[in-house]
Design a protein around this motif. Structure first.
Motif, PDB file in Angstrom:
ATOM      1  N   SER A 192       0.829  -1.193   0.000  1.00 10.20           N
ATOM      2  CA  SER A 192       0.000   0.000   0.000  1.00 10.20           C
ATOM      3  C   SER A 192       0.873   1.257   0.000  1.00 10.20           C
ATOM      4  O   SER A 192       1.871   1.314   0.715  1.00 10.20           O
ATOM      5  CB  SER A 192      -0.891  -0.012   1.243  1.00 10.20           C
ATOM      6  OG  SER A 192      -1.934   0.887   1.063  1.00 10.20           O
ATOM      7  N   GLY A 193       0.507   2.209  -0.834  1.00  3.26           N
ATOM      8  CA  GLY A 193       1.199   3.492  -0.828  1.00  3.26           C
ATOM      9  C   GLY A 193       2.395   3.613  -1.755  1.00  3.26           C
ATOM     10  O   GLY A 193       3.036   4.653  -1.806  1.00  3.26           O
ATOM     11  N   VAL A 194       2.697   2.553  -2.509  1.00  2.00           N
ATOM     12  CA  VAL A 194       3.843   2.644  -3.414  1.00  2.00           C
ATOM     13  C   VAL A 194       3.522   3.454  -4.672  1.00  2.00           C
ATOM     14  O   VAL A 194       4.427   3.813  -5.429  1.00  2.00           O
ATOM     15  CB  VAL A 194       4.396   1.252  -3.817  1.00  2.00           C
ATOM     16  CG1 VAL A 194       4.972   0.524  -2.608  1.00  2.00           C
ATOM     17  CG2 VAL A 194       3.338   0.413  -4.503  1.00  2.00           C
ATOM     18  N   GLY A 195       2.227   3.703  -4.882  1.00  2.00           N
ATOM     19  CA  GLY A 195       1.847   4.546  -6.017  1.00  2.00           C
ATOM     20  C   GLY A 195       1.204   3.802  -7.178  1.00  2.00           C
ATOM     21  O   GLY A 195       1.241   4.279  -8.318  1.00  2.00           O
ATOM     22  N   LYS A 196       0.568   2.679  -6.888  1.00  2.00           N
ATOM     23  CA  LYS A 196      -0.075   1.901  -7.959  1.00  2.00           C
ATOM     24  C   LYS A 196      -1.140   2.728  -8.674  1.00  2.00           C
ATOM     25  O   LYS A 196      -1.163   2.810  -9.898  1.00  2.00           O
ATOM     26  CB  LYS A 196      -0.709   0.621  -7.380  1.00  2.00           C
ATOM     27  CG  LYS A 196       0.290  -0.336  -6.777  1.00  2.00           C
ATOM     28  CD  LYS A 196      -0.384  -1.556  -6.143  1.00  2.00           C
ATOM     29  CE  LYS A 196      -1.249  -1.212  -4.938  1.00  2.00           C
ATOM     30  NZ  LYS A 196      -0.497  -0.655  -3.810  1.00  2.00           N
ATOM     31  N   SER A 197      -2.034   3.343  -7.876  1.00  2.00           N
ATOM     32  CA  SER A 197      -3.109   4.126  -8.488  1.00  2.00           C
ATOM     33  C   SER A 197      -2.555   5.335  -9.230  1.00  2.00           C
ATOM     34  O   SER A 197      -3.063   5.706 -10.293  1.00  2.00           O
ATOM     35  CB  SER A 197      -4.112   4.579  -7.430  1.00  2.00           C
ATOM     36  OG  SER A 197      -4.665   3.458  -6.790  1.00  2.00           O
ATOM     37  N   SER A 198      -1.498   5.937  -8.675  1.00  2.00           N
ATOM     38  CA  SER A 198      -0.874   7.088  -9.345  1.00  2.00           C
ATOM     39  C   SER A 198      -0.287   6.669 -10.690  1.00  2.00           C
ATOM     40  O   SER A 198      -0.422   7.394 -11.683  1.00  2.00           O
ATOM     41  CB  SER A 198       0.228   7.670  -8.459  1.00  2.00           C
ATOM     42  OG  SER A 198      -0.275   7.991  -7.187  1.00  2.00           O
ATOM     43  N   LEU A 199       0.370   5.521 -10.729  1.00  2.00           N
ATOM     44  CA  LEU A 199       0.936   5.019 -11.987  1.00  2.00           C
ATOM     45  C   LEU A 199      -0.191   4.783 -12.993  1.00  2.00           C
ATOM     46  O   LEU A 199      -0.076   5.158 -14.165  1.00  2.00           O
ATOM     47  CB  LEU A 199       1.700   3.710 -11.746  1.00  2.00           C
ATOM     48  CG  LEU A 199       2.998   3.804 -10.937  1.00  2.00           C
ATOM     49  CD1 LEU A 199       3.453   2.421 -10.485  1.00  2.00           C
ATOM     50  CD2 LEU A 199       4.110   4.474 -11.761  1.00  2.00           C
ATOM     51  N   ILE A 200      -1.275   4.190 -12.516  1.00  2.00           N
ATOM     52  CA  ILE A 200      -2.389   3.870 -13.402  1.00  2.00           C
ATOM     53  C   ILE A 200      -3.068   5.139 -13.904  1.00  2.00           C
ATOM     54  O   ILE A 200      -3.500   5.214 -15.056  1.00  2.00           O
ATOM     55  CB  ILE A 200      -3.351   2.890 -12.701  1.00  2.00           C
ATOM     56  CG1 ILE A 200      -2.673   1.518 -12.651  1.00  2.00           C
ATOM     57  CG2 ILE A 200      -4.713   2.822 -13.397  1.00  2.00           C
ATOM     58  CD1 ILE A 200      -3.388   0.448 -11.907  1.00  2.00           C
ATOM     59  N   ASN A 201      -3.102   6.140 -13.048  1.00  2.00           N
ATOM     60  CA  ASN A 201      -3.614   7.441 -13.469  1.00  2.00           C
ATOM     61  C   ASN A 201      -2.859   7.983 -14.672  1.00  2.00           C
ATOM     62  O   ASN A 201      -3.448   8.487 -15.621  1.00  2.00           O
ATOM     63  CB  ASN A 201      -3.467   8.445 -12.334  1.00  2.00           C
ATOM     64  CG  ASN A 201      -4.803   8.766 -11.721  1.00  2.00           C
ATOM     65  OD1 ASN A 201      -5.838   8.604 -12.367  1.00  2.00           O
ATOM     66  ND2 ASN A 201      -4.787   9.195 -10.492  1.00  2.00           N
ATOM     67  N   VAL A 202      -1.541   7.882 -14.610  1.00  2.00           N
ATOM     68  CA  VAL A 202      -0.719   8.379 -15.716  1.00  2.00           C
ATOM     69  C   VAL A 202      -0.923   7.488 -16.942  1.00  2.00           C
ATOM     70  O   VAL A 202      -1.117   7.985 -18.057  1.00  2.00           O
ATOM     71  CB  VAL A 202       0.775   8.440 -15.323  1.00  2.00           C
ATOM     72  CG1 VAL A 202       1.621   8.922 -16.500  1.00  2.00           C
ATOM     73  CG2 VAL A 202       0.978   9.347 -14.116  1.00  2.00           C
ATOM     74  N   LEU A 203      -0.922   6.178 -16.725  1.00  2.00           N
ATOM     75  CA  LEU A 203      -1.056   5.244 -17.845  1.00  2.00           C
ATOM     76  C   LEU A 203      -2.385   5.413 -18.579  1.00  2.00           C
ATOM     77  O   LEU A 203      -2.450   5.236 -19.790  1.00  2.00           O
ATOM     78  CB  LEU A 203      -0.970   3.799 -17.346  1.00  2.00           C
ATOM     79  CG  LEU A 203       0.396   3.289 -16.901  1.00  2.00           C
ATOM     80  CD1 LEU A 203       0.248   1.906 -16.269  1.00  2.00           C
ATOM     81  CD2 LEU A 203       1.374   3.215 -18.079  1.00  2.00           C
ATOM     82  N   THR A 204      -3.440   5.719 -17.845  1.00  2.00           N
ATOM     83  CA  THR A 204      -4.770   5.752 -18.451  1.00  2.00           C
ATOM     84  C   THR A 204      -5.316   7.169 -18.586  1.00  2.00           C
ATOM     85  O   THR A 204      -6.441   7.349 -19.047  1.00  2.00           O
ATOM     86  CB  THR A 204      -5.769   4.932 -17.601  1.00  2.00           C
ATOM     87  OG1 THR A 204      -5.855   5.535 -16.308  1.00  2.00           O
ATOM     88  CG2 THR A 204      -5.326   3.503 -17.440  1.00  2.00           C
ATOM     89  N   GLN A 205      -4.540   8.140 -18.169  1.00  2.00           N
ATOM     90  CA  GLN A 205      -5.008   9.530 -18.103  1.00  2.00           C
ATOM     91  C   GLN A 205      -6.338   9.575 -17.372  1.00  2.00           C
ATOM     92  O   GLN A 205      -7.245  10.328 -17.712  1.00  2.00           O
ATOM     93  CB  GLN A 205      -5.140  10.130 -19.513  1.00  2.00           C
ATOM     94  CG  GLN A 205      -3.810  10.247 -20.226  1.00  2.00           C
ATOM     95  CD  GLN A 205      -3.883   9.719 -21.649  1.00  2.00           C
ATOM     96  OE1 GLN A 205      -4.930   9.726 -22.267  1.00  2.00           O
ATOM     97  NE2 GLN A 205      -2.757   9.280 -22.174  1.00  2.00           N
ATOM     98  N   GLY A 206      -6.445   8.736 -16.355  1.00  2.00           N
ATOM     99  CA  GLY A 206      -7.736   8.508 -15.712  1.00  2.00           C
ATOM    100  C   GLY A 206      -7.887   9.175 -14.374  1.00  2.00           C
ATOM    101  O   GLY A 206      -7.221  10.152 -14.066  1.00  2.00           O
ATOM    102  N   GLU A 207      -8.759   8.604 -13.602  1.00  2.00           N
ATOM    103  CA  GLU A 207      -9.214   9.264 -12.387  1.00  2.00           C
ATOM    104  C   GLU A 207      -9.113   8.356 -11.172  1.00  2.00           C
ATOM    105  O   GLU A 207      -9.917   8.448 -10.263  1.00  2.00           O
ATOM    106  CB  GLU A 207     -10.688   9.680 -12.565  1.00  2.00           C
ATOM    107  CG  GLU A 207     -10.888  10.881 -13.463  1.00  2.00           C
ATOM    108  CD  GLU A 207     -10.337  12.166 -12.848  1.00  2.00           C
ATOM    109  OE1 GLU A 207     -10.723  12.487 -11.714  1.00  2.00           O
ATOM    110  OE2 GLU A 207      -9.505  12.829 -13.487  1.00  2.00           O
TER     111      GLU A 207
END
Ligand SMILES: Nc1nc2c(ncn2[C@@H]2O[C@H](COP(=O)(O)OP(=O)(O)OP(=O)(O)O)[C@@H](O)[C@H]2O)c(=O)[nH]1
Ligand SMILES: [Mg+2]
Ligand SMILES: [Zn+2]
Length: 319
Positions: A192-207
């Motif tokens: 938790s907290g390593v930045g998975k969602s942040s990485l995915i945000n960049v990859l998908t230009q998502g939310e």
């Protein structure tokens, strides 16, 4: 063929509208509620699940039916899975985290401090699922990974795993991650907290929702992502965001299977004297020989032994 009396009976007009069946993929789970992507037209719909026994997970291909007077679909069947990402739950039963994945990206970062044993156990899971895997070292906003991490990453590269040192924040090296994951149905896993969602945000230009690493009581950290979701990658393929973990181990049925999760160990086991060598104290063990000559990393070997012990304990119901 219907019996005569039934054939002759005038057909009652069906009161229920004929339900329509769709083949779909589970793209988000919220407990027993799910979002599905209908394969025929790519639309997203909500669904609930028929019965208690059916347990679809993110990535599952399912059959879902329309329900009269309800906007949601009803999942009636899970189609056969190519693979499952598993872990043993508290009660020693196997919990399935995702299905039909073809790439496992294991994320770590300088903060929270990497636990390389967890990284190894995710790689072990990927090997047992027979899918590709890579290590993503995030939060290197500028400069390079610090020496300790660089050393560990070199161990993985020597084993032929792709490693990406990147930053979701500054988008440094994100194109490298994009090219590794594109066209795959990938899952990003890790503490938790390593930045998975942040990485995915960049990859998908998502939310995808992200949050600061909390130092809540006990330093356990807060788990931001509570549900698994599958998002489309702009260059093709999908990526699954999964909730972070404090610890992880795959559920492995047999201790003899553990070595398949560690490629450098499995690669040498055919040279062991005994076919059923577990590479601990057996004489004529090629794995121990490689360890002594420095060809196998001490930490990776320790990782293997821990996973083996855990699997033996699970088998005895002691996990
Ligand atoms: N400096 C820096 N911070 C980052 C980077 N990527 C993510 N963070 C921060 O790290 C924290 C956790 O990020 P998340 O993306 O929520 O982490 P996660 O792995 O999805 O966490 P869980 O959902 O709890 O498993 C947030 O405060 C982010 O802003 C990065 O590249 N550099
Ligand atoms: Mg998250
Ligand atoms: Zn051996």
């Amino acid at each position: 063929m219907l019996p005569r009396y039934a054939r002759n009976k005038p057909q009652h007009r069906q009161r229920r509208a004929v339900s329509k069946r769709h083949e779909a993929v589970v793209i988000a789970t919220f407990g027993r509620r799910m979002n599905l992507r209908i394969l025929a037209d790519g639309t997203t719909v909500r669904a609930r699940i028929k019965g208690r026994d059916l347990k679809p997970v993110c990535g599952d291909r399912v059959l879902a039916e329309t329900i009269e007077n309800e906007p949601d679909l009803l999942i009636v069947e899970i189609l056969p899975r190519d693979n499952e990402l598993t872990r043993p739950n508290m009660r020693g039963k196997t919990e399935i985290l995702a299905a039909n994945i073809d790439f496992v990206a294991v994320a770590c970062a300088a903060v929270p401090r990497p636990d390389w044993y967890i990284v190894d156990r995710y790689l072990c899971a990927a090997e047992l699922m027979r899918v590709k895997a890579a290590i993503v070292f995030n939060k290197v906003d500028d400069g390079s990974a610090e020496p300790e991490a660089a050393e560990e990453l070199a161990v993985y590269r020597a084993l032929d795993y792709d490693t990406v040192v990147c930053s979701a924040k500054t988008e440094r090296n994100m194109d490298a991650l994009e090219s590794i994951l594109e066209q795959h149905v990938a899952i990003i896993v890790g503490q938790s907290g390593v930045g998975k969602s942040s990485l995915i945000n960049v990859l998908t230009q998502g939310e995808q929702r992200t949050a600061a690493v909390s130092t809540a009581k006990g330093g356990e950290g807060r788990h931001t992502t509570v549900n698994s979701v599958m998002l489309a990658q702009p260059r093709g393929g999908y990526v699954v965001d999964s909730p972070g973990v404090r610890d992880y181990a795959p559920a492995i049925a047999e201790p003899a299977e553990v070595e398949f999760g560690f490629r450098e160990i499995h690669g040498r086991s055919e040279h062991c004297r005994f076919a059923n060598c577990r590479h601990r104290h057996e004489p004529g063990c090629a794995v121990k020989a490689a360890l002594e000559s420095g060809d196998i990393s001490e930490r990776r070997y320790e990782s293997y032994k821990r996973m083996l012990l855990l699997t033996e304990q699970q088998g005895r119901g002691r996990y």
